[in-house]
Design an enzyme around this catalytic site. Sequence first.
Site, PDB file in Angstrom:
ATOM      1  N   TYR A 162     203.095  -3.587  27.929  1.00 56.54           N
ATOM      2  CA  TYR A 162     202.099  -4.606  27.550  1.00 56.54           C
ATOM      3  C   TYR A 162     202.013  -5.681  28.638  1.00 56.54           C
ATOM      4  CZ  TYR A 162     200.266  -8.537  24.685  1.00 56.54           C
ATOM      5  OH  TYR A 162     199.549  -9.603  24.177  1.00 56.54           O
ATOM      6  N   LYS A 166     198.746  -6.678  30.812  1.00 60.96           N
ATOM      7  CA  LYS A 166     198.161  -8.027  30.815  1.00 60.96           C
ATOM      8  C   LYS A 166     198.218  -8.632  32.221  1.00 60.96           C
ATOM      9  CE  LYS A 166     197.090  -8.554  26.383  1.00 60.96           C
ATOM     10  NZ  LYS A 166     195.703  -8.649  25.903  1.00 60.96           N
TER      11      LYS A 166
END
Length: 268
Positions: A162, A166
């Site tokens: 993740y 991002k």
Amino acid sequence: MSSETSFFSLAGKKALIIGGGQGMGESSALFLARAGCDVALVDLVPDRADAVGQKVAELGRKAFTIEGNVLDDADIPLIVAEAEAKLGGLDLMVSIVGAAAWGSLLETTAEIWDDQMRLNLRYFFLTAKEVAQSLIRRGQPGAIVGIASVDGQRAAPMRGAYGAAKGGLISLVQTMAVEWAPHDIRVNAIAPGHIVTPRLFDTPQRAEAYAASLLPMRHRGTPDDIGRAALFLASDMARYITGTTLDVDGGLLAANLFPRGLPGNNQG
Ligand SMILES: NC(=O)c1ccc[n+]([C@@H]2O[C@H](COP(=O)([O-])OP(=O)(O)OC[C@H]3O[C@@H](n4cnc5c(N)ncnc54)[C@H](O)[C@@H]3O)[C@@H](O)[C@H]2O)c1
């Protein structure tokens, strides 16, 4: 409208909100609508978007629900075309969809990695590109806002894929900003810290204990804090801002400068 809010006026503007059915997407839609913007709300769950659309209508603006899945590549051009047709134009996009898979890097399989890239980075690239192509074709200026995370700006233990996605979004926003500046398209991201959403902590007590010990502002943010930032970045108040990521984190990233804990916590 008061003189202060008119600085942020989006009168006559039309926005596509990806994931507009709840939380930060709902708040972004409502802040943009309060500033005079009509919205197209894309969500996997159309009932949610309908309910938000009702609130937008109560603010005197138009809202349209678009049922679609941005993880399906074939849906993306259809979503953008439908938004443009229903709204009678398109100037802005706020894109909210994303989520973290929990697990160490050693536990992260190739499949989990790919899923995280699809959910947090790939669809944003394809959707923003589609919107930019539409703006360029029509010779329209515009603004695009994506959602990153503080996890994209430092180590993200137990959410490494993740964090990488991002971080990729933060880089992508910079490149989009540079490549599309000649077309008057601004591209920015918001990096939320800890925002009150149902999925983040198992109990409110744990969440509050976390906030009190680790967040300089001592409380978690709300979806409205993200909506406010989205309005700012979409509006002319941010007209000279592009390629940036705005931390909306109550001081979380800044506090990394204090390895012994926050002043007053008596840690260490
Ligand atoms: N909650 C936090 O503290 C926090 C912190 C940092 C970053 N973020 C980021 O904020 C964003 C919003 O997170 P959230 O938990 O509020 O979102 P969410 O899960 O509530 O999703 C918002 C909406 O998007 C819709 N949606 C989900 N997948 C979709 C798809 N494939 N196509 C169309 N619509 C879809 C959902 O139905 C929902 O209504 C994410 O990008 C997340 O990574 C959250």
